[in-house]
Design a protein around this motif. Structure first.
Motif, short mmCIF file in Angstrom:
data_model
loop_
_atom_site.label_atom_id
_atom_site.label_comp_id
_atom_site.label_asym_id
_atom_site.label_seq_id
_atom_site.Cartn_x
_atom_site.Cartn_y
_atom_site.Cartn_z
N SER A 93 0.83 -1.21 0.00
CA SER A 93 0.00 0.00 0.00
C SER A 93 0.86 1.25 0.00
O SER A 93 0.53 2.25 -0.67
CB SER A 93 -0.94 0.00 1.21
N LEU A 94 1.98 1.23 0.74
CA LEU A 94 2.88 2.37 0.77
C LEU A 94 3.47 2.63 -0.62
O LEU A 94 3.57 3.77 -1.07
CB LEU A 94 3.99 2.13 1.79
N ALA A 95 3.87 1.56 -1.31
CA ALA A 95 4.40 1.70 -2.66
C ALA A 95 3.32 2.23 -3.61
O ALA A 95 3.59 3.07 -4.48
CB ALA A 95 4.94 0.37 -3.16
N ALA A 96 2.10 1.73 -3.47
CA ALA A 96 1.01 2.20 -4.32
C ALA A 96 0.77 3.69 -4.14
O ALA A 96 0.57 4.43 -5.11
CB ALA A 96 -0.27 1.41 -4.01
N HIS A 97 0.80 4.15 -2.90
CA HIS A 97 0.59 5.57 -2.62
C HIS A 97 1.73 6.41 -3.20
O HIS A 97 1.50 7.44 -3.83
CB HIS A 97 0.48 5.79 -1.11
N HIS A 98 2.96 5.94 -2.97
CA HIS A 98 4.11 6.72 -3.43
C HIS A 98 4.15 6.83 -4.95
O HIS A 98 4.52 7.88 -5.50
CB HIS A 98 5.40 6.07 -2.92
N MET A 99 3.78 5.76 -5.65
CA MET A 99 3.86 5.76 -7.12
C MET A 99 2.58 6.23 -7.80
O MET A 99 2.52 6.31 -9.03
CB MET A 99 4.24 4.37 -7.62
N GLY A 100 1.55 6.51 -7.02
CA GLY A 100 0.31 7.00 -7.61
C GLY A 100 -0.41 5.93 -8.41
O GLY A 100 -0.66 6.10 -9.62
N ALA A 101 -0.75 4.82 -7.75
CA ALA A 101 -1.42 3.70 -8.44
C ALA A 101 -2.63 4.21 -9.21
O ALA A 101 -3.40 5.06 -8.73
CB ALA A 101 -1.83 2.64 -7.43
N ARG A 102 -2.81 3.66 -10.39
CA ARG A 102 -3.86 4.11 -11.31
C ARG A 102 -5.07 3.19 -11.16
O ARG A 102 -5.08 2.05 -11.63
CB ARG A 102 -3.31 4.06 -12.74
N ARG A 103 -6.11 3.66 -10.51
CA ARG A 103 -7.28 2.84 -10.27
C ARG A 103 -8.37 3.14 -11.30
O ARG A 103 -8.57 4.30 -11.70
CB ARG A 103 -7.83 3.09 -8.86
N TRP A 104 -9.07 2.12 -11.72
CA TRP A 104 -10.08 2.22 -12.76
C TRP A 104 -11.46 2.35 -12.11
O TRP A 104 -11.83 1.56 -11.24
CB TRP A 104 -10.04 0.98 -13.63
N ASP A 105 -12.23 3.36 -12.53
CA ASP A 105 -13.57 3.54 -11.97
C ASP A 105 -14.66 3.38 -13.03
O ASP A 105 -15.81 3.74 -12.80
CB ASP A 105 -13.70 4.91 -11.30
N GLY A 106 -14.28 2.81 -14.17
CA GLY A 106 -15.24 2.57 -15.23
C GLY A 106 -15.82 1.17 -15.15
O GLY A 106 -15.66 0.45 -14.16
N PRO A 107 -16.50 0.73 -16.21
CA PRO A 107 -17.08 -0.62 -16.23
C PRO A 107 -15.98 -1.68 -16.14
O PRO A 107 -14.88 -1.48 -16.66
CB PRO A 107 -17.82 -0.69 -17.56
N PRO A 108 -16.24 -2.79 -15.49
CA PRO A 108 -15.18 -3.79 -15.28
C PRO A 108 -14.71 -4.43 -16.58
O PRO A 108 -15.48 -4.54 -17.54
CB PRO A 108 -15.85 -4.83 -14.36
N PRO A 109 -13.45 -4.86 -16.61
CA PRO A 109 -12.90 -5.48 -17.83
C PRO A 109 -13.28 -6.95 -17.93
O PRO A 109 -12.42 -7.84 -17.89
CB PRO A 109 -11.39 -5.29 -17.65
N ASN A 110 -14.56 -7.23 -18.07
CA ASN A 110 -15.07 -8.59 -18.11
C ASN A 110 -15.70 -8.88 -19.47
O ASN A 110 -16.42 -8.02 -20.01
CB ASN A 110 -16.13 -8.81 -17.01
N GLY A 111 -15.44 -10.06 -20.01
CA GLY A 111 -16.03 -10.42 -21.29
C GLY A 111 -15.36 -11.61 -21.93
O GLY A 111 -15.29 -12.69 -21.33
N TRP A 112 -14.79 -11.42 -23.13
CA TRP A 112 -14.23 -12.53 -23.92
C TRP A 112 -12.98 -12.03 -24.63
O TRP A 112 -12.89 -10.85 -25.00
CB TRP A 112 -15.25 -13.02 -24.94
N GLU A 113 -12.01 -12.93 -24.82
CA GLU A 113 -10.81 -12.59 -25.61
C GLU A 113 -10.46 -13.73 -26.55
O GLU A 113 -10.84 -14.88 -26.33
CB GLU A 113 -9.65 -12.22 -24.69
N SER A 114 -9.72 -13.41 -27.60
CA SER A 114 -9.62 -14.32 -28.75
C SER A 114 -8.45 -15.29 -28.72
O SER A 114 -8.46 -16.29 -29.45
CB SER A 114 -9.51 -13.48 -30.04
#
Length: 656
Positions: free
Chosen positions: A233-254
């Motif tokens: 958590s300390l590393a995430a704070h220091h490096m500015g972790a990029r959190r996603w607040d959009g629709p989840p990345p769920n579905g299908w891949e090829s």
């Protein structure tokens, strides 16, 4: 004269250039330690002629005291918080003459901790991660050493913008080095690679200039799992972790069914089936086109199986109710192919003799993002993907950007080139596009990627038959699932803190008994549960229209889909299972060091999964609060013991 800085949890003794950290409650000492620099091949102790100065001040988001020992050759700096056991250390080397800096070592010293197991984090997505015994070894970015009574000593690099941090142990000695990206060698008989020594930075620094190491956090406690999470958590704070607040990345891949032969028709066929079968799951709507759409690596325009304008395909997917995702490997350049290789070979990393460096892991050249034209090209590529309308991008083979070699600008390190190039791509993509890293060095991904792969590819024979890869069950099938699970579990602290941890895809091919090279029903359930619990992208990977009733019952199970989510998870038995010395440290190695009990909280529900990675049935004790609940996969009520068949998982859920 010895100076001291202390709080309730840690005391730091400062004597000359040395420092010693003592954690009384944890019963652990680290030191005496010192910081060094390797300059023009000669080792120097930093601060050898200095004295320690103490100044109150905030650091790393905490109130505390700065301790600094400086002399003409540089300085050692420690930040001791007013509260808590974690001290942060870095070193600065100052140059009195032009020189090349080979390595910075913020810490080397002895510990009295008699540890019996240690966490190994691999360099990148595809490197081994797991729990080892006390034998000498190394970990990248972070580690924890754990004794029999749960006394522990943990270390975590807090930044990765310039250098790669390697933490090595030799029984009673700990050493932290900041240098170049490690050398990689192929492990015979698999897709796995062994991570070797760090090369020199060979970084030119002019007289009067200085260079600072990456900061390293060090702490000790009697709760190793919680301490590792706190440091993450300390590393995430220091490096500015990029959190996603959009629709989840769920579905299908090829990739895992269609491989390099995927076509636009394949994509649209699966998209239609996806929305038909998951109509009541509006967030399971992402369709990611993987490797095979492009002309070749370095020629990022569609091949003859796709429309010239990918925006047309994105529009059609949108009309079906699907978001579109795209696979890229922008740092990978196919030798002598049209595109970057023919037009701009000078943008590539060079090897001995000045020719582009051929990297054996991928059989490719590597784009050199120290070249300003290459950086501009990366930004333009991101802008093109955005213009096509994609809402998700998987960026693969990222480690290539940080390789050791001759760069256009020899004042740019490999890690810096990776970060610079990836940032340019992200700037071109802009906001609103989910970025998933793969083949990516772990800590540099923080702040750049919303999600990141934490293991190698699951080895599915369906696509490997087409590509000509061996079908040796020593690493395909469930052996690949075990290896993936070991990596996912060992990197649990990164999940939901650094990024969404991508544990790979969901497959059920063969669980109806029609393909013996596929997965059994229990194995398919295990894959699906692992992905759901891990909290990262949830991507189906079979040809959906070809699945039979038994296979569909796994990937369409309503209760499974209910536990898909993006909150962190924790293996209850993390840091207790050990891979023995004879288990090699590559991503497909097979050992017993895989936690069995994984737990996550999803929408007020506790989800507890009991995995059996072995070849024999196992009985698992059920917590009192879960006795009587219905098991997810079998629908059976649960007693005080839960029998889990080989290669299987059983899942219990209870409201909090």
């Amino acid at each position: 004269m010895i100076a001291h800085v202390r709080n309730h949890d840690v005391e730091v003794d400062l004597d000359g250039p040395d420092f010693t950290l003592r954690w009384a409650d944890a019963g652990t000492v680290l030191g005496p330690c010192r910081a060094t620099a390797l300059v023009d091949g000669a080792e120097h102790v930093i601060g050898a002629r200095g004295t320690w100065e103490l100044v109150p001040g905030d650091g790393y988001g905490r109130a505390g005291t700065w301790a600094r020992c400086a002399s003409g050759d540089g300085a050692v700096t420690l930040h001791v918080p007013d509260d808590g056991p974690v001290v942060v250390i870095d070193v600065v080397v100052a140059m009195a003459a032009d020189a090349r800096i080979d390595r910075l070592t913020p810490l080397v010293g002895a510990t009295d901790l008699e540890y019996e197991r240690r966490l190994v984090d691999g360099y990148d997505s595809w490197a081994y991660s797991g729990i080892r015994g006390p034998e000498p070894g190394a970990s990248f970015w972070n580690t924890v050493y754990v004794g029999s009574d749960d006394r522990c000593l943990a270390l975590q690099a807090l930044d990765a913008r310039l250098m790669c941090t390697r933490i090595a142990n030799d029984r009673d000695t700990v050493r932290v080095d900041c240098a170049g990206a490690p050398l990689l060698t192929k492990a015979a008989g698999t897709w796995g690679y062994l991570v070797g020594e760090q090369p020199s930075l060979r970084l030119p620094v002019e007289s009067g200039s200085s260079l600072r190491s990456e900061p390293v956090a060090v702490g000790a406690a009697r709760a190793p799992v919680a301490l590792v999470e706190d440091l993450a958590s300390l590393a995430a704070h220091h490096m500015g972790a990029r959190r996603w607040d959009g629709p989840p990345p769920n579905g299908w891949e090829s990739w895992y069914h269609h491989g390099l032969f995927v076509s636009a028709d394949d994509v649209l066929t699966n998209a239609r089936v996806l929305r038909q079968r998951y109509a009541d799951r509006p967030d399971l709507d992402l369709v990611q086109i993987d490797d095979g759409w492009q002309r070749t690596y370095g020629a990022w325009w569609p091949n003859e199986r796709f429309p010239d304008d990918l925006g047309e395909l994105v529009h059609t997917l949108g009309s079906l109710g699907c978001r579109a995702g795209l696979w890229l490997a922008p740092f990978r350049v196919q030798p002598e192919a049209p595109g970057l290789a023919t037009d701009h070979p000078d943008w590539c990393l060079r090897g001995p003799g000045g020719a582009p460096l051929l990297e054996p892991r991928s059989g490719s050249w590597a784009l050199d993002a120290s070249h300003p034209d290459a950086v501009e090209w990366l930004q333009e590529l991101g802008a093109q993907v955005r213009a096509w309308g994609f809402e998700m991008v998987k960026v693969d083979f990222c480690y290539l950007a940080a390789l050791d070699g001759d760069r256009y600008d020899d004042g740019v390190t490999g890690t810096e080139a990776l970060v610079r190039g990836f940032r340019a791509l992200v700037d071109g993509l802009g906001e609103g596009i989910y970025v998933l890293g793969c083949g990516m060095p772990m800590l540099p991904a923080v702040g750049l990627c919303h999600g990141n792969r934490v293991g190698h590819d699951l080895a599915m024979p369906r696509v490997h038959q087409e590509l000509g890869h061996p079908l040796d069950r020593g690493w395909t099938g469930f052996a690949g699932v075990r290896a993936q699970a070991r990596n996912v579990a060992a990197r649990w602290a990164q999940a939901g803190r650094w990024y969404d941890a991508d544990p790979e895809v969901v497959m059920a091919w063969g669980s109806d008994g029609t393909d013996p090279a596929g997965y059994s029903v229990e194995e398919a359930r295990t894959i699906a549960t692992m992905v759901a619990i891990a909290g990262g992208p949830f991507l189906l990977a079979d040809e959906l229209a070809s699945l039979g009733a038994t296979e569909r019952a796994v990937v369409e199970h309503p209760a499974l889909l209910d536990i898909v989510g993006r909150s962190p998870f924790r293996p209850i038995d993390a840091l207790t299972t050990i891979d023995p010395d004879d288990v090699p440290e590559h991503a497909f190695s097979q050992g017993p060091g895989i936690p069995r009990i994984w737990q996550a909280e999803r929408d007020g529900t506790t989800v507890r999964a009991a995995f059996n990675w072995s070849e024999e049935p196992v009985d698992v004790a059920v917590p009192v609060e879960l006795v009587g609940v219905t098991e997810l996969w079998t629908g059976a009520p649960t007693g005080s013991q839960l029998r889990v068949p080989p290669h299987a998982v059983r899942v219990l859920r209870a409201r909090g």
